[in-house]
Write an enzyme that holds these catalytic residues in place. Structure first.
Site, PDB file in Angstrom:
ATOM      1  N   LYS A  13     -34.719  59.648   2.654  1.00  0.00           N
ATOM      2  CA  LYS A  13     -35.648  60.787   2.467  1.00  0.00           C
ATOM      3  C   LYS A  13     -35.449  61.427   1.091  1.00  0.00           C
ATOM      4  O   LYS A  13     -36.403  61.631   0.350  1.00  0.00           O
ATOM      5  CB  LYS A  13     -35.423  61.856   3.556  1.00  0.00           C
ATOM      6  CG  LYS A  13     -35.624  61.382   4.970  1.00  0.00           C
ATOM      7  CD  LYS A  13     -35.477  62.513   5.973  1.00  0.00           C
ATOM      8  CE  LYS A  13     -34.086  63.109   6.036  1.00  0.00           C
ATOM      9  NZ  LYS A  13     -33.033  62.175   6.490  1.00  0.00           N
ATOM     10  N   ARG A 123     -22.752  56.050  -0.214  1.00  0.00           N
ATOM     11  CA  ARG A 123     -23.472  57.101  -0.954  1.00  0.00           C
ATOM     12  C   ARG A 123     -22.511  57.949  -1.801  1.00  0.00           C
ATOM     13  O   ARG A 123     -21.393  58.267  -1.386  1.00  0.00           O
ATOM     14  CB  ARG A 123     -24.210  58.028   0.008  1.00  0.00           C
ATOM     15  CG  ARG A 123     -24.818  59.218  -0.724  1.00  0.00           C
ATOM     16  CD  ARG A 123     -25.876  59.913   0.020  1.00  0.00           C
ATOM     17  NE  ARG A 123     -25.421  60.488   1.277  1.00  0.00           N
ATOM     18  CZ  ARG A 123     -26.236  61.080   2.134  1.00  0.00           C
ATOM     19  NH1 ARG A 123     -27.524  61.152   1.868  1.00  0.00           N
ATOM     20  NH2 ARG A 123     -25.784  61.578   3.255  1.00  0.00           N
ATOM     21  N   ARG A 156     -20.087  62.782   0.245  1.00  0.00           N
ATOM     22  CA  ARG A 156     -20.444  63.985   1.006  1.00  0.00           C
ATOM     23  C   ARG A 156     -19.524  64.136   2.210  1.00  0.00           C
ATOM     24  O   ARG A 156     -19.183  63.146   2.865  1.00  0.00           O
ATOM     25  CB  ARG A 156     -21.905  63.872   1.473  1.00  0.00           C
ATOM     26  CG  ARG A 156     -22.784  64.960   0.900  1.00  0.00           C
ATOM     27  CD  ARG A 156     -24.221  64.716   1.154  1.00  0.00           C
ATOM     28  NE  ARG A 156     -24.604  64.827   2.552  1.00  0.00           N
ATOM     29  CZ  ARG A 156     -25.859  64.740   2.977  1.00  0.00           C
ATOM     30  NH1 ARG A 156     -26.829  64.531   2.108  1.00  0.00           N
ATOM     31  NH2 ARG A 156     -26.156  64.846   4.252  1.00  0.00           N
TER      32      ARG A 156
HETATM   33  P1  AP5 Z   1     -30.655  59.326   0.870  1.00  0.00           P
HETATM   34  O1  AP5 Z   1     -31.931  59.328   0.114  1.00  0.00           O
HETATM   35  O2  AP5 Z   1     -29.558  60.233   0.431  1.00  0.00           O
HETATM   36  O3  AP5 Z   1     -30.957  59.502   2.436  1.00  0.00           O
HETATM   37  P2  AP5 Z   1     -31.443  60.777   3.247  1.00  0.00           P
HETATM   38  O4  AP5 Z   1     -32.400  60.291   4.265  1.00  0.00           O
HETATM   39  O5  AP5 Z   1     -31.898  61.856   2.332  1.00  0.00           O
HETATM   40  O6  AP5 Z   1     -30.070  61.123   3.940  1.00  0.00           O
HETATM   41  P3  AP5 Z   1     -29.364  62.515   4.266  1.00  0.00           P
HETATM   42  O7  AP5 Z   1     -27.980  62.125   4.715  1.00  0.00           O
HETATM   43  O8  AP5 Z   1     -29.448  63.474   3.133  1.00  0.00           O
HETATM   44  O9  AP5 Z   1     -30.199  63.005   5.465  1.00  0.00           O
HETATM   45  P4  AP5 Z   1     -29.709  63.950   6.574  1.00  0.00           P
HETATM   46  O10 AP5 Z   1     -30.990  64.172   7.244  1.00  0.00           O
HETATM   47  O11 AP5 Z   1     -28.604  63.472   7.409  1.00  0.00           O
HETATM   48  O12 AP5 Z   1     -29.014  65.103   5.777  1.00  0.00           O
HETATM   49  P5  AP5 Z   1     -29.504  66.532   5.318  1.00  0.00           P
HETATM   50  O13 AP5 Z   1     -28.893  66.774   4.002  1.00  0.00           O
HETATM   51  O14 AP5 Z   1     -30.969  66.684   5.486  1.00  0.00           O
HETATM   52  O15 AP5 Z   1     -30.109  57.800   0.897  1.00  0.00           O
HETATM   53  C1  AP5 Z   1     -28.851  57.486   1.455  1.00  0.00           C
HETATM   54  C2  AP5 Z   1     -28.116  56.479   0.544  1.00  0.00           C
HETATM   55  O16 AP5 Z   1     -28.818  55.242   0.552  1.00  0.00           O
HETATM   56  C3  AP5 Z   1     -28.039  56.908  -0.929  1.00  0.00           C
HETATM   57  O17 AP5 Z   1     -26.814  56.497  -1.461  1.00  0.00           O
HETATM   58  C4  AP5 Z   1     -29.206  56.149  -1.605  1.00  0.00           C
HETATM   59  O18 AP5 Z   1     -28.942  55.873  -2.973  1.00  0.00           O
HETATM   60  C5  AP5 Z   1     -29.290  54.889  -0.748  1.00  0.00           C
HETATM   61  N1  AP5 Z   1     -30.654  54.409  -0.560  1.00  0.00           N
HETATM   62  C6  AP5 Z   1     -31.761  55.170  -0.294  1.00  0.00           C
HETATM   63  N2  AP5 Z   1     -32.848  54.381  -0.121  1.00  0.00           N
HETATM   64  C7  AP5 Z   1     -32.411  53.100  -0.272  1.00  0.00           C
HETATM   65  C8  AP5 Z   1     -33.044  51.819  -0.207  1.00  0.00           C
HETATM   66  N3  AP5 Z   1     -34.357  51.719   0.057  1.00  0.00           N
HETATM   67  N4  AP5 Z   1     -32.279  50.716  -0.382  1.00  0.00           N
HETATM   68  C9  AP5 Z   1     -30.951  50.814  -0.649  1.00  0.00           C
HETATM   69  N5  AP5 Z   1     -30.293  51.992  -0.727  1.00  0.00           N
HETATM   70  C10 AP5 Z   1     -31.001  53.120  -0.545  1.00  0.00           C
HETATM   71  O19 AP5 Z   1     -28.833  67.463   6.433  1.00  0.00           O
HETATM   72  C11 AP5 Z   1     -27.432  67.604   6.514  1.00  0.00           C
HETATM   73  C12 AP5 Z   1     -27.094  68.471   7.720  1.00  0.00           C
HETATM   74  O20 AP5 Z   1     -27.680  69.799   7.577  1.00  0.00           O
HETATM   75  C13 AP5 Z   1     -27.647  67.975   9.066  1.00  0.00           C
HETATM   76  O21 AP5 Z   1     -26.782  67.016   9.661  1.00  0.00           O
HETATM   77  C14 AP5 Z   1     -27.700  69.312   9.864  1.00  0.00           C
HETATM   78  O22 AP5 Z   1     -26.422  69.665  10.330  1.00  0.00           O
HETATM   79  C15 AP5 Z   1     -28.121  70.310   8.821  1.00  0.00           C
HETATM   80  N6  AP5 Z   1     -29.581  70.502   8.777  1.00  0.00           N
HETATM   81  C16 AP5 Z   1     -30.422  70.110   7.766  1.00  0.00           C
HETATM   82  N7  AP5 Z   1     -31.692  70.424   8.075  1.00  0.00           N
HETATM   83  C17 AP5 Z   1     -31.674  71.020   9.303  1.00  0.00           C
HETATM   84  C18 AP5 Z   1     -32.679  71.545  10.158  1.00  0.00           C
HETATM   85  N8  AP5 Z   1     -33.984  71.512   9.814  1.00  0.00           N
HETATM   86  N9  AP5 Z   1     -32.298  72.069  11.353  1.00  0.00           N
HETATM   87  C19 AP5 Z   1     -30.997  72.109  11.713  1.00  0.00           C
HETATM   88  N10 AP5 Z   1     -29.999  71.619  10.947  1.00  0.00           N
HETATM   89  C20 AP5 Z   1     -30.329  71.087   9.748  1.00  0.00           C
END
Ligand code: AP5
Length: 209
Positions: A13, A123, A156
């Site tokens: 994402k 990552r 992370r």
């Molecule tokens: P990356 O693009 O970083 O993936 P992502 O989907 O953004 O992953 P996140 O871990 O950031 O998502 P998340 O939803 O768990 O975390 P968030 O920060 O939102 O890609 C991952 C890796 O793969 C990278 O190294 C990249 O380079 C590589 N990659 C990407 N695409 C690729 C491809 N096509 N091929 C090869 N490699 C690739 O949330 C964190 C925490 O915050 C949650 O767990 C929760 O506790 C809290 N939180 C956030 N939002 C809410 C909400 N709305 N409600 C309640 N709690 C929330």
């Protein structure tokens, strides 16, 4: 363009949001980034969020809804935005639906759990500007250093194997039901996110045409 990126943790994402933000000239609102900034700054929100994030659980809906109400009212969201990480529960989606904000499209990146585990184990994130890299798939030009700001690249805190397992399980139980919610509204588009970063971007842009 008011776009929601809806996909599992580590599906890409943030990576695709960065490309789309550049392409459409609209900001990305990442709830994860907002929460991690608050943790770094030691705010009350950060202290609360840390407890949930460290266990791979979601922050309570009322807290997240308040944070996002305020963020989406800011000036830079007037001409559109990309939501990365919100909504994540049916309650959050229903609240957004009730607001005056009309969403144009919900994009689902379809990626298998095994691929996600592989991606998250490699990552790297910039400790200064939060840009994302990967040990194999998106290597920085200089090992351990951010291409954009020269900051130090770190793993992370919630990318440990245990927490990733818990985040995936939280996604399947609490966030996946949103696919049906948005499909029924005719807003959902699904793209295969298994391929490399550039080819996924091409597919995403095709789907958004
Ligand atoms: P990356 O693009 O970083 O993936 P992502 O989907 O953004 O992953 P996140 O871990 O950031 O998502 P998340 O939803 O768990 O975390 P968030 O920060 O939102 O890609 C991952 C890796 O793969 C990278 O190294 C990249 O380079 C590589 N990659 C990407 N695409 C690729 C491809 N096509 N091929 C090869 N490699 C690739 O949330 C964190 C925490 O915050 C949650 O767990 C929760 O506790 C809290 N939180 C956030 N939002 C809410 C909400 N709305 N409600 C309640 N709690 C929330």
């Amino acid at each position: 363009m008011r776009l929601i990126l809806l996909a599992a943790p580590g599906a890409g994402k943030g990576t695709q949001a960065e490309k789309l933000s550049e392409h459409f000239g609209i900001p990305t609102i990442s709830t994860g980034a907002i929460l991690r900034k608050n943790i770094q700054e030691g705010t009350e929100l950060g202290k609360l969020a840390k407890k949930y994030i460290d266990d791979g659980n979601l922050i309570p809906d009322d807290v997240m809804i308040k944070v996002m109400d305020a963020r989406l009212a800011e000036d830079d969201c007037k001409n559109g935005f990309i939501l990365d990480g919100f909504p994540r529960t049916l309650t959050q989606a229903q609240e957004l639906d009730k607001s005056h904000i009309k969403i144009d499209c919900v994009l689902n990146l379809n990626v298998a759990d095994e691929t996600i585990i592989n991606r998250l184990s490699g990552r790297l994130e910039c400790s200064k500007c939060a840009a994302t890299f990967h040990k194999i798939y998106r290597k920085p030009k200089v090992e351990g250093i951010c291409d954009f700001c020269g900051g130090k690249l770190v793993t992370r805190a919630d990318d440990t194997p245990e927490t990733v397992k818990s985040r995936l399980s939280t996604y399947h139980s609490q966030t996946e039901p949103l696919l049906k919610f948005y499909r029924e509204k005719g807003l959902l588009k699904t793209v295969d996110g298994q391929d490399g970063i550039e080819s996924t971007t091409k597919e995403v842009l095709k789907a958004l045409k």
